[in-house]
Design a protein around this motif. Structure first.
Motif, PDB file in Angstrom:
ATOM      1  N   VAL A  90       0.829  -1.201   0.000  1.00  0.00           N
ATOM      2  CA  VAL A  90       0.000   0.000   0.000  1.00  0.00           C
ATOM      3  C   VAL A  90       0.869   1.259   0.000  1.00  0.00           C
ATOM      4  O   VAL A  90       1.852   1.358   0.726  1.00  0.00           O
ATOM      5  CB  VAL A  90      -0.939   0.009   1.225  1.00  0.00           C
ATOM      6  CG1 VAL A  90      -1.738   1.310   1.275  1.00  0.00           C
ATOM      7  CG2 VAL A  90      -1.859  -1.195   1.189  1.00  0.00           C
ATOM      8  N   ILE A  91       0.460   2.219  -0.838  1.00  0.00           N
ATOM      9  CA  ILE A  91       1.021   3.563  -0.804  1.00  0.00           C
ATOM     10  C   ILE A  91      -0.144   4.540  -0.933  1.00  0.00           C
ATOM     11  O   ILE A  91      -1.056   4.339  -1.738  1.00  0.00           O
ATOM     12  CB  ILE A  91       2.061   3.791  -1.922  1.00  0.00           C
ATOM     13  CG1 ILE A  91       2.684   5.187  -1.781  1.00  0.00           C
ATOM     14  CG2 ILE A  91       1.468   3.585  -3.304  1.00  0.00           C
ATOM     15  CD1 ILE A  91       3.861   5.419  -2.717  1.00  0.00           C
ATOM     16  N   SER A  92      -0.158   5.579  -0.127  1.00  0.00           N
ATOM     17  CA  SER A  92      -1.269   6.523  -0.124  1.00  0.00           C
ATOM     18  C   SER A  92      -1.293   7.344  -1.413  1.00  0.00           C
ATOM     19  O   SER A  92      -0.291   7.431  -2.140  1.00  0.00           O
ATOM     20  CB  SER A  92      -1.169   7.453   1.084  1.00  0.00           C
ATOM     21  OG  SER A  92      -0.025   8.282   0.988  1.00  0.00           O
ATOM     22  N   TYR A  93      -2.425   7.950  -1.689  1.00  0.00           N
ATOM     23  CA  TYR A  93      -2.591   8.788  -2.884  1.00  0.00           C
ATOM     24  C   TYR A  93      -1.594   9.950  -2.855  1.00  0.00           C
ATOM     25  O   TYR A  93      -0.902  10.211  -3.850  1.00  0.00           O
ATOM     26  CB  TYR A  93      -4.023   9.302  -2.938  1.00  0.00           C
ATOM     27  CG  TYR A  93      -4.383  10.026  -4.213  1.00  0.00           C
ATOM     28  CD1 TYR A  93      -4.960   9.359  -5.279  1.00  0.00           C
ATOM     29  CD2 TYR A  93      -4.167  11.408  -4.330  1.00  0.00           C
ATOM     30  CE1 TYR A  93      -5.313  10.031  -6.446  1.00  0.00           C
ATOM     31  CE2 TYR A  93      -4.511  12.085  -5.489  1.00  0.00           C
ATOM     32  CZ  TYR A  93      -5.085  11.392  -6.547  1.00  0.00           C
ATOM     33  OH  TYR A  93      -5.416  12.063  -7.696  1.00  0.00           O
ATOM     34  N   SER A  94      -1.517  10.632  -1.720  1.00  0.00           N
ATOM     35  CA  SER A  94      -0.577  11.748  -1.597  1.00  0.00           C
ATOM     36  C   SER A  94       0.867  11.271  -1.633  1.00  0.00           C
ATOM     37  O   SER A  94       1.743  11.944  -2.186  1.00  0.00           O
ATOM     38  CB  SER A  94      -0.850  12.522  -0.307  1.00  0.00           C
ATOM     39  OG  SER A  94      -0.744  11.672   0.829  1.00  0.00           O
ATOM     40  N   GLY A  95       1.124  10.099  -1.033  1.00  0.00           N
ATOM     41  CA  GLY A  95       2.474   9.540  -1.066  1.00  0.00           C
ATOM     42  C   GLY A  95       2.895   9.178  -2.477  1.00  0.00           C
ATOM     43  O   GLY A  95       4.054   9.373  -2.867  1.00  0.00           O
ATOM     44  N   CYS A  96       1.957   8.673  -3.260  1.00  0.00           N
ATOM     45  CA  CYS A  96       2.241   8.339  -4.661  1.00  0.00           C
ATOM     46  C   CYS A  96       2.530   9.606  -5.458  1.00  0.00           C
ATOM     47  O   CYS A  96       3.473   9.642  -6.262  1.00  0.00           O
ATOM     48  CB  CYS A  96       1.056   7.580  -5.258  1.00  0.00           C
ATOM     49  SG  CYS A  96       1.329   6.975  -6.937  1.00  0.00           S
TER      50      CYS A  96
END
Length: 314
Positions: A90-96
């Motif tokens: 998992v990677i967050s939307y903002s992190g991506c």
């Protein structure tokens, strides 16, 4: 479908393997590459900062390149190593979005900085009498800041243009980090304008920088071949050829990933090429540009001797 696009808050990165032994192997492999690349680049930064003999334009650009490489390899590899160990995709939307911005910015900065380094070598070899005047500290700083500022705008444009899209087909990214081609493949919006702008800018940037580097080295080689001493020729060629190899590897791998036609899913070829341009150059650059350099080796010995002297006094 609209409800799905409104609730996308995270993406799933590629899983290298579902076998625990292989997960541990990938973690150790990526950790080894990361630690080696990071230590090598940080060593160059420390040496070129502490040793006043290395306060020259060539080592100024080399220090900046090492800083970029240390940041570049830190954006993707630590997360990929941890994901391989704990099986967390998992990677967050903002992190991506942040990862895409940093990757594009650092890749742009590295390519343009390599181009500036080719210019520095051209002036040093072809115009040695005017080298200190042409490549004065203020000019070196302005060239570096130009690479940095234009990279911020370049990365901001492509990141914003990508994340204005909707993602409804899937939230699974077929890559071990977030990148623009992988995101375009899973978008349910019209991506033709994105692909066109990406193709044109990457092609123009790559051909422009690579063409300038090749033109610089053609002039450099023609000058070096006129050197009366064969040993001087050998040293010059041994310095130039690795630079061309690294630049070629970086541009070709980026080109295959960013300029190939858009397909529905990722492939092992995409992953291998991504490893080449995201991990291998930052790992090899310290070896190619510095560890074979006599001045860097002397600086290492000097720093180590000072450290031993201070420890004995203490």
């Amino acid at each position: 479908m609209s409800n799905f696009t409104n609730t996308v808050t995270e993406f799933l990165l590629l899983e290298f393997s579902d076998i625990q032994e292989l997960q541990i192997f990938y973690f150790l492999l990526f950790s080894l590459l990361y630690s080696s690349g990071l230590m090598g680049n940080l060593l160059i930064v420390i040496l070129t900062t502490l040793d006043r003999r290395l306060h020259t334009p060539m080592y100024f650009f080399l220090r900046n390149l090492s800083i970029v490489d240390a940041c570049y390899i830190s954006v993707t590899v630590p997360l990929a190593s941890i994901n391989s160990l704990v099986n967390n995709r998992v990677i967050s939307y903002s992190g991506c979005a942040a990862q895409v911005y940093l990757l594009v910015f650092l890749a742009y900065f590295e390519l343009t900085l390599l181009t500036v380094m080719a210019c520095d070598r051209y002036v040093a070899i072809c115009h040695p009498l005017h080298y200190t005047v042409i490549m004065c500290p203020s000019v070196c700083m302005k060239m570096t800041l130009t690479c940095l500022v234009t990279g911020l705008f370049y990365s901001g444009f492509h990141t914003g243009y990508t994340f204005r899209l909707s993602f409804c087909r899937s939230n699974v990214i077929h890559q071990f980090f977030c990148d623009i081609p992988s995101l375009l493949k899973i978008s349910c919006s019209e991506t033709f304008s994105n692909m066109l702008s990406l193709f044109i800018t990457v092609l123009a940037l790559g051909l422009g920088c690579f063409g300038f580097i090749i033109a610089s080295y053609i002039r450099i080689f023609s000058t070096v071949l006129r050197f009366p001493v064969k040993e001087d020729q050998r040293k010059a060629f041994s310095t130039c050829l690795p630079h061309i190899i690294v630049v070629s590897l970086f541009i070709v791998s980026v080109g295959f990933v960013y300029l190939q036609p858009n397909s529905g899913s990722g492939s092992i070829k995409d992953i291998i090429l991504s490893i080449f341009y995201s991990i291998i150059p930052p790992f090899l650059n310290p070896i190619i540009y510095s560890l074979r350099n006599k001045q860097i080796k002397e600086a290492v010995r000097l720093v180590m001797s000072r450290k031993l002297l201070l420890s004995n006094i203490a």
